[in-house]
Design an enzyme around this catalytic site. Structure first.
Site, mmCIF file in Angstrom:
data_model
loop_
_atom_site.group_PDB
_atom_site.id
_atom_site.type_symbol
_atom_site.label_atom_id
_atom_site.label_comp_id
_atom_site.label_asym_id
_atom_site.label_seq_id
_atom_site.Cartn_x
_atom_site.Cartn_y
_atom_site.Cartn_z
ATOM 1 N N CYS A 2 -52.286 12.867 -16.196
ATOM 2 C CA CYS A 2 -52.144 12.058 -17.406
ATOM 3 C C CYS A 2 -52.306 12.922 -18.666
ATOM 4 O O CYS A 2 -52.883 14.008 -18.609
ATOM 5 C CB CYS A 2 -53.221 10.990 -17.420
ATOM 6 N N ARG A 27 -47.030 17.677 -18.049
ATOM 7 C CA ARG A 27 -48.153 17.475 -17.138
ATOM 8 C C ARG A 27 -47.789 16.517 -16.006
ATOM 9 O O ARG A 27 -48.487 16.454 -15.001
ATOM 10 C CB ARG A 27 -49.352 16.895 -17.916
ATOM 11 N N TRP A 75 -50.171 9.272 -14.948
ATOM 12 C CA TRP A 75 -49.699 9.744 -13.647
ATOM 13 C C TRP A 75 -50.497 8.940 -12.627
ATOM 14 O O TRP A 75 -51.700 9.124 -12.486
ATOM 15 C CB TRP A 75 -49.982 11.242 -13.526
ATOM 16 N N ASN A 99 -58.142 9.908 -18.718
ATOM 17 C CA ASN A 99 -57.663 10.849 -17.692
ATOM 18 C C ASN A 99 -58.805 11.054 -16.715
ATOM 19 O O ASN A 99 -59.952 11.205 -17.139
ATOM 20 C CB ASN A 99 -57.325 12.213 -18.301
ATOM 21 N N GLY A 100 -58.483 11.115 -15.430
ATOM 22 C CA GLY A 100 -59.531 11.335 -14.429
ATOM 23 C C GLY A 100 -59.611 10.159 -13.475
ATOM 24 O O GLY A 100 -58.684 9.341 -13.414
ATOM 25 N N GLU A 482 -44.951 31.530 -1.315
ATOM 26 C CA GLU A 482 -44.726 31.082 -2.689
ATOM 27 C C GLU A 482 -43.238 30.765 -2.923
ATOM 28 O O GLU A 482 -42.896 29.786 -3.582
ATOM 29 C CB GLU A 482 -45.220 32.148 -3.680
ATOM 30 N N LYS A 486 -41.901 27.168 -4.151
ATOM 31 C CA LYS A 486 -41.095 27.017 -5.367
ATOM 32 C C LYS A 486 -39.846 26.203 -5.070
ATOM 33 O O LYS A 486 -39.483 25.304 -5.798
ATOM 34 C CB LYS A 486 -40.673 28.402 -5.824
ATOM 35 N N GLU A 489 -40.705 22.353 -4.160
ATOM 36 C CA GLU A 489 -41.246 21.492 -5.203
ATOM 37 C C GLU A 489 -40.223 21.087 -6.255
ATOM 38 O O GLU A 489 -40.312 19.994 -6.804
ATOM 39 C CB GLU A 489 -42.486 22.116 -5.877
ATOM 40 N N HIS A 505 -42.008 31.693 18.252
ATOM 41 C CA HIS A 505 -43.039 30.983 19.023
ATOM 42 C C HIS A 505 -42.963 29.476 18.805
ATOM 43 O O HIS A 505 -43.951 28.772 18.972
ATOM 44 C CB HIS A 505 -44.429 31.526 18.671
ATOM 45 N N LYS A 605 -48.628 19.046 -13.766
ATOM 46 C CA LYS A 605 -48.891 20.446 -14.091
ATOM 47 C C LYS A 605 -50.327 20.815 -13.797
ATOM 48 O O LYS A 605 -50.622 21.861 -13.249
ATOM 49 C CB LYS A 605 -48.581 20.696 -15.574
HETATM 50 O O1 M6R Z 1 -53.707 25.408 -12.804
HETATM 51 P P1 M6R Z 1 -53.847 25.959 -11.427
HETATM 52 O O2 M6R Z 1 -53.307 27.332 -11.281
HETATM 53 O O3 M6R Z 1 -55.256 25.859 -10.895
HETATM 54 O O4 M6R Z 1 -52.971 25.001 -10.512
HETATM 55 C C1 M6R Z 1 -52.977 25.107 -9.116
HETATM 56 C C2 M6R Z 1 -51.767 24.429 -8.515
HETATM 57 O O5 M6R Z 1 -51.802 23.059 -8.763
HETATM 58 C C3 M6R Z 1 -50.474 25.011 -9.074
HETATM 59 O O6 M6R Z 1 -50.418 26.389 -8.881
HETATM 60 C C4 M6R Z 1 -49.252 24.356 -8.393
HETATM 61 O O7 M6R Z 1 -49.216 24.667 -7.044
HETATM 62 C C5 M6R Z 1 -48.005 24.873 -9.105
HETATM 63 N N1 M6R Z 1 -47.741 24.063 -10.243
HETATM 64 C C6 M6R Z 1 -46.819 24.907 -8.252
HETATM 65 O O8 M6R Z 1 -45.768 25.530 -8.916
#
Ligand code: M6R
Length: 610
Positions: A2, A27, A75, A99-100, A482, A486, A489, A505, A605
């Site tokens: 949020c 976000r 969110w 938020n939270g 990674e 990428k 997502e 395997h 985010k």
């Molecule tokens: O802000 P942070 O680096 O702690 O966030 C951790 C993950 O939520 C973040 O790296 C997430 O996996 C990425 N947005 C993916 O691209």
């Protein structure tokens, strides 16, 4: 997650709220709303994108005169995305954005129902808003009512509150959730994140947990629960609005990938002195560093994947054991920690709830904690024993790219420092690698960026895939995790990263005619083994996209349908241009599919809830 924005001052508040919310869109959100003072509190909310909220506001033209209000992008966590579940929540007396997560909201709701309150949403936030109303109705004192409410809440929150009786005032308070307060020449602002205030100012306060901020157009004041007025430290960022905007690129993600050369060279240069790694932290620049028996890198998502690269390079160069842990697991599995261990928390935002909890767990166990964080003054940065900042500048796209590269940069420097102090590496070797990190790496990444078209052409060949695999050995295997994240997502293509030798395997049964397999090969010592792995999938009809170093491409005859060759670089540093290729590949696949690259579905985010 949020987003929160609020303004009180002399200007019309709605454009400021909408602009702030739009800045916070990155976000992640699924509904939005505002509450402004205009003959009482007027609340307008809408499920979906901000444009829908704006449409509703156009029909309420009289609100344009309002000069004080709060806004929110939600969110969903408790209750589906809907108009009713959107924030602000409240009563005729007050409006609140949150938020939270309020963990004991059902308990609170039950108490309030006994007092005659009814609820119209499924959210945890409505309980907090109505609890505040309950206390305010009794005391008529906003400050007292807020602290009485906070005393009954369990969970995490950043709150922005307006009371109908105080049409020029905003209250704000936080616990385990980011919130900033800023003063501008025309008034005062609250926001959940720095980019939302950058159009107005680059200085702000991040109130301490439990300290209540009271904003009026001429003043911002802070109070403890005892009623004592306190001062808070003002912070400053050197980002500007342009840095937090797209700068001519179609998406933030592409812009941020293009910022990698600068981010890497800035981060590397900032932590070097006389050509050697230098951190200006007693812990990392003295003999104490060599006393560490083991290192635990703890993080989430992309940051955790950067940790895997860190493990590879630290173990290779220094022979110190490194474990990489997912923060949400680390915090609950009672990890074996020793006082001679070092726990490194990696985080772009510095606000990730699980990473923060892991940090607190490590500290509670008496282990030294080092935060590697991008956002200055963030909670992880402030609570860790030591902190090193990555210099990536603001990262807006949900998909993390440049933050990963600079996290890797700092982990390389740490490995070099460690290798130097424990005698595994000579000063000469360290100096040479440092120089390459500072100069050769940014140049190699720059070269990848110049050949974006080749990556785009490769993306065109896999854009229709339903499943994809990434395979590699050694550090390439870490990098593939990674690369795969990428892709999935932002393109919604299911993909998996596999150690090339492990595929047979079990998983190879999923490789059929035309399944794209991205084979990353930068480690010469296992290049021949990689070749066997590639042949195994090629002979099952896989569409092979090879990404290799120049040397490997010249030495082996690779059965590739598409072959991308990395710019020449010291093999130790090949992960940097390699990840850039992978990020671009994911980017182009998503863009070619016409998806919302910067705001992928279901993602946020900054994940500030557990
Ligand atoms: O802000 P942070 O680096 O702690 O966030 C951790 C993950 O939520 C973040 O790296 C997430 O996996 C990425 N947005 C993916 O691209």
């Amino acid at each position: 997650m949020c987003g929160i924005i609020g303004y009180t001052g002399t200007r019309s508040v709605l454009p400021i709220l909408l602009e702030g919310l739009s800045t916070l869109e990155y976000r992640g959100y699924d509904s939005a709303g505002v509450a402004v003072h205009q003959n009482g509190l007027q609340t307008v909310k809408s499920k979906g994108r901000l444009a829908l909220l704006e449409e509703k506001l156009q029909a309420r033209a009289h609100l344009e005169a309002a000069t004080c209000g709060i806004g929110h992008t939600r969110w969903a966590t408790h209750g589906e995305p809907s108009d009713q579940n959107s924030h602000p929540h409240g009563t005729d007396r007050l409006a609140l954005v949150h938020n939270g997560i309020i963990e004991n909201y059902l308990e609170i709701a039950a108490f309030l129902v006994e007092q005659g309150y009814t609820f119209s949403s499924q959210t945890d936030t409505e309980s907090a808003a109505k609890l505040l109303d309950y206390h305010y109705a009794k005391s008529g004192d906003p400050q007292e009512a807020i602290f009485k409410t906070l005393a009954m809440l369990r969970g995490s929150y950043a709150l922005g509150i307006c009371f109908a009786d105080y049409p020029e005032r905003i209250y704000a308070v936080r616990k385990d959730n980011p919130l900033i307060v800023a003063k501008t020449p025309t008034g005062a602002l609250i926001a959940s994140d720095v980019p939302a205030v950058l159009a107005h100012t680059n200085t702000y306060w991040r109130p301490e947990e439990g300290v209540l901020a009271v904003l009026e157009k001429d003043a911002v004041r802070f109070f403890k629960s005892s009623g004592e007025e306190v001062s808070q430290k003002q912070e400053c960022v050197d980002w500007n609005v342009a840095q937090a905007q797209k700068g001519g690129f179609p998406h933030f993600m592409l812009k941020e990938i293009h910022e990698e050369p600068t981010a890497i060279s800035q981060t590397a240069s900032a932590y070097m002195k006389d050509g050697l790694p230098h951190f200006n932290l007693e812990l990392l620049d003295t003999d104490r560093l060599k006393e560490f028996r083991a290192i635990h890198i703890v993080a989430c998502g992309t940051a955790m994947h950067a940790g895997l690269i860190g493990k590879s390079v630290i173990e290779q160069l220094c022979r110190v054991p490194v474990s990489v842990e997912i923060a949400s697991e680390f915090r609950y599995r009672d990890p074996i920690l020793h006082e001679q261990d070092l726990v490194i928390l990696l985080s772009q935002s510095g606000e990730t709830a699980d990473t923060l909890a892991a940090l607190r767990h490590a500290k509670a166990n008496g282990v030294h904690t080092l935060a590697i964080v991008n956002v200055i003054g963030s909670t992880v940065a402030r609570e860790a024993d030591s902190v090193l900042y990555t210099l990536a500048g603001p990262e807006i796209a949900v998909a993390s790219t440049k933050a990963y590269s600079v996290q890797c940069t700092l982990l390389y420097l740490l490995a070099l420092r460690l290798g130097l102090v424990n005698g595994k590496l000579s000063a000469q070797t360290v100096r040479e690698i440092c120089e390459k990190l500072r100069v050769q790496v940014p140049a190699a990444v720059e070269e990848v960026l110049k050949s974006c078209d080749k990556v785009r052409a490769a993306a065109e060949k896999v854009v229709d895939a339903e499943h994809m695999f990434y395979i590699g050995r050694g550090v390439d295997c870490a990098l593939c995790t990674e690369a795969s994240l990428k892709l999935k997502e932002i393109s919604y293509i299911h993909s998996e990263a596999y150690a090339a030798g492990e595929l047979k395997h079990g998983t190879i049964s999923l490789v059929v005619d035309g399944t794209p397999v991205v084979a990353l090969s930068t480690v010469s010592s296992v290049a021949e083994k990689m070749l066997s792995g590639i042949r195994e999938v090629a002979s099952r009809g896989a569409k092979i996209l090879c990404v290799t170093t120049k040397q490997i491409s010249e030495q082996y005859d690779l059965p590739a349908d598409i072959h991308l060759v990395l710019p020449e670089i010291d093999e130790l540093l090949a992960p940097f241009p390699a990840i850039c290729v992978m990020q671009l590949l994911a980017y182009y696949v998503s863009a070619l599919k016409g998806l919302d690259v910067d705001k992928p579905r279901n993602l946020a985010k900054s994940v500030t809830v557990e």
